[in-house]
Design a protein around this motif. Sequence first.
Motif, short mmCIF file in Angstrom:
data_model
loop_
_atom_site.label_atom_id
_atom_site.label_comp_id
_atom_site.label_asym_id
_atom_site.label_seq_id
_atom_site.Cartn_x
_atom_site.Cartn_y
_atom_site.Cartn_z
N THR A 281 0.84 -1.20 0.00
CA THR A 281 0.00 0.00 0.00
C THR A 281 0.87 1.25 0.00
N PRO A 282 0.63 2.21 -0.92
CA PRO A 282 1.45 3.42 -0.96
C PRO A 282 1.33 4.22 0.34
N THR A 283 2.36 4.95 0.65
CA THR A 283 2.28 5.88 1.76
C THR A 283 1.53 7.13 1.31
N ARG A 284 1.16 7.94 2.26
CA ARG A 284 0.45 9.18 1.94
C ARG A 284 1.28 10.07 1.01
N ASP A 285 2.60 10.07 1.19
CA ASP A 285 3.47 10.95 0.40
C ASP A 285 3.66 10.46 -1.03
N GLU A 286 3.32 9.19 -1.31
CA GLU A 286 3.53 8.65 -2.66
C GLU A 286 2.39 8.96 -3.61
N VAL A 287 1.28 9.48 -3.10
CA VAL A 287 0.11 9.75 -3.93
C VAL A 287 -0.31 11.21 -3.79
N GLN A 288 -1.20 11.63 -4.69
CA GLN A 288 -1.70 13.01 -4.64
C GLN A 288 -3.22 13.05 -4.52
N LEU A 289 -3.78 12.08 -3.84
CA LEU A 289 -5.23 12.01 -3.70
C LEU A 289 -5.75 13.17 -2.86
N ARG A 290 -6.76 13.84 -3.40
CA ARG A 290 -7.43 14.87 -2.59
C ARG A 290 -8.81 14.40 -2.14
N MET A 291 -9.34 13.36 -2.81
CA MET A 291 -10.67 12.87 -2.48
C MET A 291 -10.89 11.52 -3.15
N CYS A 292 -11.67 10.66 -2.49
CA CYS A 292 -12.07 9.38 -3.07
C CYS A 292 -13.59 9.27 -2.97
N SER A 293 -14.15 8.41 -3.80
CA SER A 293 -15.59 8.15 -3.70
C SER A 293 -15.81 6.64 -3.61
N SER A 294 -16.94 6.27 -3.07
CA SER A 294 -17.28 4.86 -2.93
C SER A 294 -18.76 4.67 -3.23
N ALA A 295 -19.08 3.58 -3.91
CA ALA A 295 -20.47 3.21 -4.18
C ALA A 295 -20.46 1.71 -4.50
N GLY A 296 -21.61 1.19 -4.88
CA GLY A 296 -21.74 -0.24 -5.16
C GLY A 296 -22.35 -0.95 -3.97
N GLU A 297 -21.79 -0.72 -2.79
CA GLU A 297 -22.36 -1.15 -1.53
C GLU A 297 -22.01 -0.10 -0.48
N ALA A 298 -22.70 -0.13 0.64
CA ALA A 298 -22.43 0.85 1.68
C ALA A 298 -21.03 0.65 2.25
N LEU A 299 -20.38 1.74 2.57
CA LEU A 299 -19.02 1.72 3.10
C LEU A 299 -19.06 1.58 4.62
N PRO A 300 -18.49 0.52 5.19
CA PRO A 300 -18.46 0.40 6.65
C PRO A 300 -17.65 1.53 7.29
N ARG A 301 -18.13 1.99 8.43
CA ARG A 301 -17.47 3.11 9.12
C ARG A 301 -16.00 2.84 9.37
N GLU A 302 -15.69 1.65 9.89
CA GLU A 302 -14.31 1.33 10.24
C GLU A 302 -13.40 1.40 9.04
N LEU A 303 -13.89 0.98 7.88
CA LEU A 303 -13.07 0.98 6.67
C LEU A 303 -12.78 2.41 6.22
N GLY A 304 -13.80 3.27 6.25
CA GLY A 304 -13.58 4.66 5.87
C GLY A 304 -12.60 5.36 6.79
N GLU A 305 -12.73 5.11 8.09
CA GLU A 305 -11.84 5.76 9.05
C GLU A 305 -10.40 5.30 8.89
N ARG A 306 -10.19 4.01 8.63
CA ARG A 306 -8.82 3.51 8.44
C ARG A 306 -8.20 4.08 7.18
N PHE A 307 -8.99 4.18 6.11
CA PHE A 307 -8.47 4.72 4.85
C PHE A 307 -8.06 6.18 5.03
#
Length: 524
Positions: A281-307
């Motif tokens: 998994t890349p570190t935070r410094d290796e990417v330039q993500l400013r935002m992500c989206s999720s759909a298809g199924e509901a996103l579990p709270r724990e998963l969103g918080e860890r990401f």
Amino acid sequence: MQTPENSNQFNIADYLIQTNQNRLERLAYIDDKGTLTYAALFDKVRCLAAVLKQLGVHREERVLLLMNDCTDWPVAFLGAIHAGIVPVAINTLLKPQDYKYIIEDSRCQAALVSASLLPVLTEAMSDAEHEIKHILVSRPQGELSHGQLSMDEALAAATPCHRPCSTKADEPAFWLYSSGSTGKPKGTIHSHANPYWTIRYYAQDLLHLTETDRILSAAKLFFAYGLGNALTFPLGVGASVILIEGRPTPDAVFDAMRRHQPTIFCGAPTGYAGMLAAANTPTRDEVQLRMCSSAGEALPRELGERFTAHFGCHIIDGIGSTEMLHIFLSNRPDDIHYGTTGKPVPGYELELRDEQGAIVADGEIGDLYIKGKSAALMYWNNREKTRATFQGEWTKSGDKYSRDAEGYYTYAGRSDDMLKVSGQYVSPFEVEATLIEHEAVLEAAVIGVTDSQGLVKTRAYVVLKESAPPADDTLRDALKAFVKSRLAPHKYPRSIEFLEELPKTATGKIQRFRLRELNQHEVA
């Protein structure tokens, strides 16, 4: 410029062309083979429109679009629409019998297909009653058979068709077949106006996408979610798109992130779980993500918080559907409530109703209905299900939700998946979301099983992380106790089975009906 807001004459392909006339030299697409500027994209779109007309495909007739994600995909999709011809975008991971069904159901006159998918399409065609007259092959390897044309060669020989077909805003523009999470897929017919409203309401007004964004979508283009992410949304604002032709595995996604530095990533919960569980998994410094989206199924709270803790950016979780084309209920960049699906996207109205059609009170579970301008016209050749889903101005989603006093919606499960245990509703998703909070669990799916006394009990199917302890009764008891400590007693899974992987659609949705079939087979 004509839009559905000021004119009944509207062609979505022409609208996207006109929207980007001042961005012709900007990069539109990057795929595994190269790049495509907006100027080159639109030239190819106009040539593809001309090719289809020369082949004798007429306005309103359908063409099959069976293609891996590459720069030829938007050319094929928009080229057909530019000519007033209706592309039928379909799943690339189906079996020959599934393609046979779609060929016969849609009665497509031509097919646009990736070379790697040509053998499975050919097998399907050989057994189908309806004949596809012409086949355009994307990136062919070697010689083609009679009736098959190289898409590149056909485009190179064509004279661009600069005048778009004068279509109506409410005229059929394209079809998407439902993903089949509950059985046989349905041909869902969308108008030219529908993508316009999703661009305006979600991409522009909620996500605030701009031409400076670079978008990477794990969801494929044939999927309604992926079509918005990687075609209509970016082209609606002049952004750039990174395409992955093969499976969007964590390794493939990470490679694209490191090489092309997307600012927006669009995925599904199962994909996010796999990314966080991967070794590289890349570190935070290796990417330039400013935002992500999720759909298809509901996103579990724990998963969103860890990401968010790892990458430093939020996942905007929302729910959409093939019938509504894209997301109509969502968290927002400035209002994230992990564990909920947020609030209605401005431009849409939502209601939660009971089995008699009455509005339920806050805190109670009800069937989700949506009213919005992106709703599909109907299901092809299926009046019964069309009437059941498209009810006047309202669309019945098939999902169950509750809403709290502050207006945030929480997913309870698909209507067909909801369980009544001890006379009380149990949301499979709630139990699943609790299970994946356990350090040993990667994924989980919950169904109801009927015991010898005719009572419904919950059964969980669990996929473990590589670092998990042995899959034995000790772990089963530990997982049951874990759920008991967090949820009401009647909700914990009475039985737990361990699997190597869960059955899913190509879009990442868990096929719980497959698990029910597995359970019935075990009982038999």
